[in-house]
Write a protein that holds these residues in place. Structure first.
Motif, short mmCIF file in Angstrom:
data_model
loop_
_atom_site.label_atom_id
_atom_site.label_comp_id
_atom_site.label_asym_id
_atom_site.label_seq_id
_atom_site.Cartn_x
_atom_site.Cartn_y
_atom_site.Cartn_z
N TYR A 787 41.21 22.73 6.55
CA TYR A 787 41.14 24.18 6.53
C TYR A 787 42.37 24.73 7.21
O TYR A 787 42.75 24.25 8.29
CB TYR A 787 39.91 24.69 7.29
N CYS A 788 42.99 25.70 6.59
CA CYS A 788 44.17 26.27 7.20
C CYS A 788 44.01 27.78 7.24
O CYS A 788 43.74 28.42 6.22
CB CYS A 788 45.38 25.88 6.38
N TYR A 789 44.15 28.36 8.43
CA TYR A 789 44.01 29.80 8.58
C TYR A 789 45.35 30.40 8.93
O TYR A 789 45.93 30.06 9.94
CB TYR A 789 43.02 30.13 9.70
N PHE A 790 45.85 31.27 8.07
CA PHE A 790 47.06 32.01 8.39
C PHE A 790 46.62 33.38 8.90
O PHE A 790 46.09 34.19 8.16
CB PHE A 790 47.95 32.16 7.16
N MET A 791 46.85 33.60 10.21
CA MET A 791 46.40 34.86 10.80
C MET A 791 47.58 35.81 10.93
O MET A 791 48.64 35.41 11.40
CB MET A 791 45.83 34.62 12.20
N VAL A 792 47.39 37.05 10.52
CA VAL A 792 48.45 38.05 10.71
C VAL A 792 47.94 39.13 11.64
O VAL A 792 46.75 39.43 11.68
CB VAL A 792 48.92 38.66 9.38
N GLU A 793 48.88 39.70 12.40
CA GLU A 793 48.49 40.66 13.42
C GLU A 793 47.82 41.87 12.79
O GLU A 793 46.70 42.23 13.12
CB GLU A 793 49.76 41.09 14.19
N SER A 794 48.51 42.47 11.85
CA SER A 794 47.96 43.67 11.24
C SER A 794 48.39 43.72 9.80
O SER A 794 49.57 43.67 9.50
CB SER A 794 48.51 44.89 11.98
N LYS A 795 47.44 43.78 8.91
CA LYS A 795 47.85 43.72 7.51
C LYS A 795 48.51 45.01 7.06
O LYS A 795 49.28 45.02 6.13
CB LYS A 795 46.68 43.34 6.61
N GLU A 796 48.23 46.11 7.77
CA GLU A 796 48.85 47.38 7.38
C GLU A 796 50.37 47.31 7.56
O GLU A 796 51.12 47.91 6.84
CB GLU A 796 48.30 48.55 8.22
N LEU A 798 52.30 44.76 7.23
CA LEU A 798 53.01 43.76 6.43
C LEU A 798 53.65 44.42 5.22
O LEU A 798 53.09 45.33 4.63
CB LEU A 798 52.00 42.74 5.90
N SER A 799 54.83 43.93 4.85
CA SER A 799 55.44 44.45 3.63
C SER A 799 54.67 43.87 2.45
O SER A 799 54.01 42.83 2.56
CB SER A 799 56.89 44.01 3.55
N GLU A 800 54.76 44.56 1.32
CA GLU A 800 54.07 44.10 0.11
C GLU A 800 54.48 42.66 -0.21
O GLU A 800 53.66 41.83 -0.59
CB GLU A 800 54.42 45.00 -1.08
N ASN A 801 55.77 42.40 -0.02
CA ASN A 801 56.29 41.08 -0.33
C ASN A 801 55.67 40.00 0.53
O ASN A 801 55.24 38.95 0.04
CB ASN A 801 57.80 41.07 -0.12
N ALA A 802 55.63 40.28 1.83
CA ALA A 802 55.07 39.30 2.76
C ALA A 802 53.61 39.05 2.41
O ALA A 802 53.13 37.91 2.45
CB ALA A 802 55.20 39.83 4.18
N LYS A 803 52.90 40.13 2.07
CA LYS A 803 51.50 39.99 1.72
C LYS A 803 51.35 39.09 0.51
O LYS A 803 50.53 38.18 0.48
CB LYS A 803 50.95 41.38 1.40
N ARG A 804 52.18 39.36 -0.49
CA ARG A 804 52.06 38.59 -1.73
C ARG A 804 52.36 37.12 -1.49
O ARG A 804 51.72 36.24 -2.03
CB ARG A 804 53.00 39.16 -2.79
N ARG A 805 53.35 36.86 -0.63
CA ARG A 805 53.71 35.46 -0.36
C ARG A 805 52.57 34.72 0.30
O ARG A 805 52.24 33.59 -0.04
CB ARG A 805 54.95 35.40 0.52
N LEU A 806 51.93 35.39 1.26
CA LEU A 806 50.82 34.75 1.95
C LEU A 806 49.66 34.50 0.98
O LEU A 806 49.04 33.44 0.99
CB LEU A 806 50.34 35.63 3.10
#
Ligand code: ADP
Length: 991
Positions: A787-796, A798-806
């Protein structure tokens, strides 16, 4: 007593049935019996999700679930739905939502309507189709991967009429020859209409469930049911409670092993009275003892029967099908020659997508580091062609014709280091390159000298002894084909009469040590000593353990030498080695001081991790013995070729067992999620890696975790902690003395930790794709799912690009471009490792790619070979030549083709790509064909050492590299593009 229960119950009963099982394994056993009885078996996957959980990471299983369910609804006659019980927590969509459409040869349909329909049905639109549920529309070509299919399909249209339908390969994107009459397209999600789709989408967007992205992919299934209550036309889905009520519709039985508290009114499958399960130890004996019975043998084909040890008996019935059933009754005996299938191993993809994205750093061989800005069309001297735009300091733009794309590459450096932009038009990059070149010549000559020195020594002859055969078989597992080949290659080196110098590269856990142990076995059995040395105590301890197990019965005197040995033990080992009382030793650099009686083989693990002095000592130690180096990083192919006469290479590309894979979740940081993720792993007895990339904040993080889980056994590691302590802590972690390792990045990379199967990356948005992919690769290596969890501080934020990559990482695909990218980076790093002492400063300045290419050139030059790639011809013909957007719409795909074409070294390669392009994109237009002509001419011209071909009006000028040769001028019939091409092509082909 299990398969027999199912058998006895179902025999002669008709109708619809539901069998609820505990897990996949049980479900498969039931399925095999049902199949054997000739009844329709529909087995659902085991989906362990909680109510409202983000379903994106389960995409493959959800697709399978929906497909099996639709097949079940559709089937006529007696049929059995087999469901692992967790799966029953999901809403089951009603049959109306499983409409399908069929596309047939010669049919005419509206492309725009089809597009619309597939969109509503949940297909993802991409520019390259590689996964189930994806589709791509490109002019008159549609690529689609239906969820039930094993390959994607390419549909070519003539206008709106279907001209052909054929499967194609994901890795090469090329069609396979056979054409289909028709193709069935089920929904990728559900057959929703516009109104239903919109309603469901709105529902998901305001969903109360926690999910990184609130859309139909993530939450659609959970909200299906509610829509009915809102009065839409959407058919509701069945929920868990309703299942209980609905069960009356079926003859429903739970299997005895199941905890039935969830399904109170479920009856248990009655135990069979007339049949029982049998365990087959000796099939022939069993058959002989039951000659009075009707005996059926299940085998998947006749070959299996012939190759088995089954004796020939009279009157056996053979049933040729898949599945394993072993049952005995009063009058019947059913036995299976089939074995339970393990899931397939995944091979690395061969298609390399050099995904160069706008904003990436690139290195130009003459101008240095800049930023890639995209492709642009320009008109020069009345002819149109395309250029790659690169920005240097002060946003100075450099335009590179796409015909010369081989002169740039993506910038890669260790740890994702960011480079400084160069300044255009300054000589500084040239100077830097000259300096690097000098250094590289020194390194290359060192490599070559060392090899020459080794060649001075006659090889110690180590013939493979006959008992090696049985040693090989005592491994306790079947070697993978790659492993077998590596062992053969090593043993043949040992007996060749020359000193072996071989590098074995394979990912951690792929079985390198096993290969090395075969070599050591041969050395010791030939009367010599062998040693294995590793850069850390932890690695050496792991190897020692493996060897103790593997050599337990071999009468080999084995010892270990590292920091954890007492002074006395050390002394004894050193004496033993000197006097020949010890055959085989494994250890750390402590071994560098050892003297041997008759050493014949040195195995070095992860050589690049040793210090400079240690490396020198290793070289000295191994110059007159056989040398096997092992490395967990792959080797770049080009370097492999350049070095091939100096060093031999073996690679293992497949893992020994099917890996369970890694399920990836992207989530917004939340203590609850962290706690749940850790507990989930601890409950199954595993360990957790927690990556937190800031030394400053790591202690605070430790407090947070302590507060969340006070009993958690945790250790913290980062670069400020001494190497010694780090190693000790890692050892303890490996032994299971900690539950969680909190660290700034994964400290040790060469280590096999099969118990650590959850990885949490805190602040995932601050890592590069390749890094995330590599981090994720640390878990899920054993038989347990990772199981791998990628946690981000705040999704708001994040750039659209970063979101899409994740999110791309979440739909876990081996073929994802992240994987390819990571592999590419690794490969380049692997190349760096071969070189030895990293010139890290220089590499950082010019990037690994160019660095390795220059090294390759240096090696070839020193070995007296001409460069593989003499500098390419500059093509300056004034004709319209570019890959046209109307044929290939996406910049990314065009760029990729430009790159591949620029790297072609012979005409056949160009034609091969042309063929592929016709296949993928349909008929090529004039400018595209002319571009391909230019590339053919470029290859031919390069081979003829022409530096430049240009044209003005009707005249074509050919200039040669050697200035003594005169420039030639050709006269075309007109200044039309085709005449210019004709006269130039004719000239080049004549030579
Ligand atoms: P590496 O040195 O590449 O990290 P090892 O040789 O230590 O890998 O192997 C990792 C584990 O896999 C060991 O437990 C080993 O026994 C096991 N193993 C190696 N080869 C195979 C195989 N072909 N089939 C099953 N297990 C294997």
């Amino acid at each position: 007593m299990y398969q027999s229960d199912v058998y006895e119950y179902l025999k002669g009963v008709e109708g619809e049935h539901l069998f609820i099982c505990e897990n996949d394994k049980e479900a498969i056993e039931v399925e095999d019996v049902v199949n054997f009885l000739g009844v329709g078996a529909f087995r659902l996957p085991d989906l362990r999700v909680e109510e409202g959980e983000d379903l994106r990471p389960y995409r493959e299983e959800i697709q399978q679930f929906l497909w099996v369910l639709s097949q079940f609804y559709e089937a006529k006659g007696s049929k059995v739905l087999i469901a692992p019980f967790h799966t029953l927590f999901l809403p089951f969509p009603k049959p109306e939502l499983f409409e399908k459409v069929e596309i047939a040869f010669g049919e005419v349909f509206s492309v725009s309507q089809m597009k619309e329909k597939l969109y509503l049905w949940g297909y993802h639109f991409t520019d390259m189709v590689t996964q189930k549920g994806e589709v791509s529309f490109r002019g008159d070509i549609i690529d689609i991967f239906p969820i039930q299919a094993s390959t994607p399909y390419r549909i070519s249209l003539f206008d709106e009429e279907v001209e052909s339908i054929s499967p194609y390969r994901v890795d090469t994107q090329k069609r396979v020859s056979d054409e289909l009459e028709s193709l069935l397209l089920p929904p990728a999600f559900l057959a929703l209409n516009q109104e239903e789709y919109e309603a469901l989408k709105r529902r998901c967007e305001v969903s109360a469930y926690e999910s990184f992205v609130k859309d139909i992919d993530a939450l659609g299934l959970w909200h299906l049911g509610e829509l009915a209550q809102e009065g839409t036309t959407l058919a509701p889905a069945k929920r868990l409670g309703e299942w209980r009520d609905a069960l009356e519709e079926y003859y429903s039985f739970a299997t005895p092993r199941l905890d039935k508290s969830f399904f109170l009114n479920l009856s248990t499958l009655p135990e069979a009275k007339h049949y029982r399960d049998v365990v087959v130890a000796d099939m022939n004996k069993l058959i002989s003892a039951h000659q009075d019975k009707e005996i059926t043998i299940i085998a998947k084909n006749q070959t299996l029967v012939r190759s088995s040890t089954l004796d020939s008996f009279e009157g056996l019935h053979f049933c040729y099908q898949e599945g394993v059933v072993n049952i005995m009754g009063e009058n019947v005996l059913i036995l299976s020659l089939n074995k339970r299938q393990k899931s397939k191993r995944v091979k690395r993809p061969s298609l390399v997508l050099d995904a160069l994205k706008v904003g990436d750093y690139v290195v130009h061989e003459n101008h240095g580091v800049g930023i890639f800005k995209g492709i642009e069309k320009r008109e020069v001297l009345g002819a149109t062609s395309e250029f790659v735009v690169i920005h240097y300091q002060n946003e100075d733009a450099l335009l590179i014709p796409v015909t010369s794309l081989e002169s740039i590459e993506r910038y890669v450096a260790e740890g994702g280091a960011l480079p400084v932009l160069d300044r255009m038009g300054k000589a500084s990059f040239k100077k830097l390159k000259a300096k690097v070149k000098e250094k590289l010549f020194a390194i290359a000559s060192q490599i070559i000298n060392l090899s020459a020195q080794r060649h001075l020594h006659k090889g110690i002859l180590l013939q493979t002894p006959p008992e090696h055969f049985s040693f090989l078989h005592r491994a306790g597992f079947t070697h993978t084909p790659d492993q077998k080949r590596a062992i053969e290659e090593v043993l043949s080196d040992l007996s060749s009469g020359e000193m072996m110098d071989r590098l074995l590269s394979a990912d951690v856990g792929f079985g390198k040590t096993e290969v090395a142990m075969n070599a050591m076995f041969v050395a010791v059995k030939s009367g010599y000593q062998a040693m294995m040395i590793a850069p850390t105590t932890l690695l050496s301890a792991q190897h020692f353990k493996s060897m103790q197990e593997r050599f337990a019965k071999e009468e080999i005197r084995l010892a270990k030498l590292d920091r954890f040995c007492t002074a006395k033990q050390k002394r004894e080992t050193l004496e033993g080695l000197k006097e020949g009382r010890i055959d085989l030793v494994v250890g750390t650099h402590a071994l560098l001081k050892a003297a041997f009686k008759n050493l014949a083989l040195v195995v070095i693990d992860e050589e690049h991790k040793f210090g400079v002095k240690q490396k020198e000592a290793l070289k000295e130690m191994s110059v007159n013995v056989h040398l096997l180096s092992m490395s967990a990083t792959p080797i770049p192919r080009s370097l492999n070729l350049a070095l091939s006469e100096v060093k031999k290479f073996s690679e293992i590309l497949t893992p020994p067992m099917a890996r369970q894979g890694v399920r990836t979740f992207v989530k917004q940081y939340d203590d609850k999620v962290i706690k749940e993720a850790i507990l989930r792993e601890l409950r199954r007895g595993g360990q957790v890696f927690y990556v937190f990339n800031s030394i400053a904040g790591i202690e605070e993080k430790q407090e947070v975790l302590k507060h969340l889980l006070p009993t958690l056994r945790m250790t913290v590691l980062h670069s400020k902690i001494s190497a010694k302590e780090t190693e000790e802590e890692m050892l303890k972690f490996e032994k299971g003395e900690y539950d969680l390792l909190l660290s700034t990045s994964i400290v040790e990379s060469g280590i096999h930790m099969p118990h650590a199967n959850t990885m949490i990356v805190d602040g995932a948005d601050r890592f590069g794709m390749a890094d995330l992919h590599q981090l994720r690769g640390r878990v899920g290596r054993g038989t347990k799912e990772g199981y791998c969890y990628f946690m981000v501080e705040s999704k708001e934020q994040l750039s659209e690009n970063a979101k899409r990559r994740l999110l791309a990482l979440e739909s876990h695909s081996e073929l994802g471009s992240g994987a390819v990218l990571a592999f590419h980076d690794l490969e380049i790093r692997g190349g760096g490792n071969i070189i030895g002492e990293a010139q890290s400063g220089h590499i950082k300045q010019i990037g690994y790619g160019l660095y390795l290419r220059m090294l390759e050139d240096a090696i070839l030059e020193l070995r007296g070979k001409s460069k593989l790639t003499s500098s390419a011809t500059d093509m300056k013909l004034a004709i319209d030549a570019y890959l046209s957007e109307s044929v290939i719409f996406e910049d990314r795909l065009r760029l990729e083709l430009y790159r591949r074409l620029a790297h072609c070294e012979n005409v056949a390669e160009v034609y091969e790509i042309e063929e592929e392009m016709v296949d993928r994109f349909g008929t090529l237009d004039r400018t595209t064909r002319q571009y391909l002509d230019v590339m053919v001419m470029k290859v031919l011209a390069t081979q003829q050492e022409i530096v430049k071909i240009s044209s003005y009006g009707q005249r074509v000028f050919i200039e040669f590299a050697h200035s003594e040769k005169e420039r030639e001028v050709l006269q075309a019939d007109s200044k039309d593009d085709d005449d210019i091409i004709a006269v130039t092509m004719q000239y080049l082909k004549k030579k």
